[in-house]
Design an enzyme around this catalytic site. Sequence first.
Site, short mmCIF file in Angstrom:
data_model
loop_
_atom_site.label_atom_id
_atom_site.label_comp_id
_atom_site.label_asym_id
_atom_site.label_seq_id
_atom_site.Cartn_x
_atom_site.Cartn_y
_atom_site.Cartn_z
N ASP A 24 -8.45 -4.85 -42.10
CA ASP A 24 -7.11 -5.21 -42.60
C ASP A 24 -6.29 -3.97 -42.93
O ASP A 24 -6.84 -2.93 -43.29
CB ASP A 24 -7.28 -6.11 -43.84
CG ASP A 24 -6.02 -6.89 -44.15
OD1 ASP A 24 -5.12 -6.97 -43.28
OD2 ASP A 24 -5.92 -7.42 -45.27
N GLY A 27 -0.72 -3.34 -40.33
CA GLY A 27 0.74 -3.49 -40.48
C GLY A 27 1.27 -2.58 -41.57
O GLY A 27 2.28 -1.88 -41.37
N ARG A 37 4.73 -2.79 -36.55
CA ARG A 37 3.36 -3.22 -36.88
C ARG A 37 2.38 -3.00 -35.73
O ARG A 37 1.24 -2.62 -35.94
CB ARG A 37 3.37 -4.72 -37.25
CG ARG A 37 4.10 -5.04 -38.54
CD ARG A 37 4.10 -6.55 -38.78
NE ARG A 37 2.73 -7.06 -38.81
CZ ARG A 37 1.94 -7.01 -39.88
NH1 ARG A 37 2.36 -6.50 -41.01
NH2 ARG A 37 0.71 -7.49 -39.81
N ASN A 72 -4.00 -16.38 -37.94
CA ASN A 72 -3.14 -15.35 -37.36
C ASN A 72 -2.26 -15.89 -36.22
O ASN A 72 -1.26 -15.25 -35.86
CB ASN A 72 -3.96 -14.15 -36.86
CG ASN A 72 -4.53 -13.29 -37.96
OD1 ASN A 72 -5.60 -12.69 -37.81
ND2 ASN A 72 -3.85 -13.17 -39.09
N SER A 200 -10.40 -14.56 -46.69
CA SER A 200 -9.49 -14.99 -45.61
C SER A 200 -10.19 -15.80 -44.51
O SER A 200 -9.96 -15.55 -43.32
CB SER A 200 -8.75 -13.78 -45.01
OG SER A 200 -8.01 -13.12 -46.00
#
Length: 252
Positions: A24, A27, A37, A72, A200
């Site tokens: 992660d 971005g 991004r 996503n 997540s």
Amino acid sequence: MAEKELLSLIDTARIPEHVAIIMDGNGRWAKKQGYLRIFGHKQGVNTVRNVVETAAQLGVKYLTLYAFSTENWNRPKIEVNALMELLVESIRKETPRLMENGIKLETIGNMESLPSGCNKTLQETVETTKNNQKMTLILALSYSGRWDIIEAVRKIAASVKAGELEPEAIDEKVLNAALNTARYPNPDLLIRTSGEQRISNFLLWEIAYSEIHFTPVLWPEFTSVDFYRAIIDYQSRERRFGKTSEQFLNPA
Ligand code: IPE
Ligand code: IPE
Ligand code: MG
């Protein structure tokens, strides 16, 4: 601490067999330098290459990388498309290196939901690398833990309906065998970069007893040194699996 010194702190006899990573922060990393991004995702591919090779060198047997979640798909279309293109391009480019390093590629997730070209390239590399022995790299694509559990429950329900399975016979082993991750041991260590401290919807069932290492480092900046730190942190933990510390230290 220097890379060599850190490496000397790792107990080579206790390398986690399976490491899973929530990659992660691409971005945010791009934004920090004033880029789009997607530039962060491109940089993230370099980190993937390095972490894959570092893990294999240390003797990790399974490395699962969360590359694209079910959720996503809700990102802007332009980012989703760019990610899919980057995926195909990277897999193609990296296949020779996977071969050189003895790495087998496998995938978990809803492959049918990926663009067909993407799926095809992935399947080709899975086929090309299938006899490699050093480490298995598992890419989680269009994957989420809840999706996999639901798929598994559907399969089990169908077996019950067909009269092949008694409801009473459903146990952890049965559910485990119906998951996309059936062929892998559960992760010993789960790493998440970028400072977020959440799962997540990653391997929900499989991480029941995983050690979790959170690091503030953004994925494009994650280095071998950060990976070594995660392993050292993991090795400092006492994995009790519900038992007491005394039982763990003096097994009966
Ligand atoms: C992780 O980086 C990569 C994917 C989820 C595909 P992000 O794209 O989530 O980066 P941040 O979290 O917005 O910084
Ligand atoms: C998790 O990252 C998914 C992947 C790394 C592929 P996200 O950036 O999508 O997670 P949230 O939205 O911050 O929870
Ligand atoms: Mg993110």
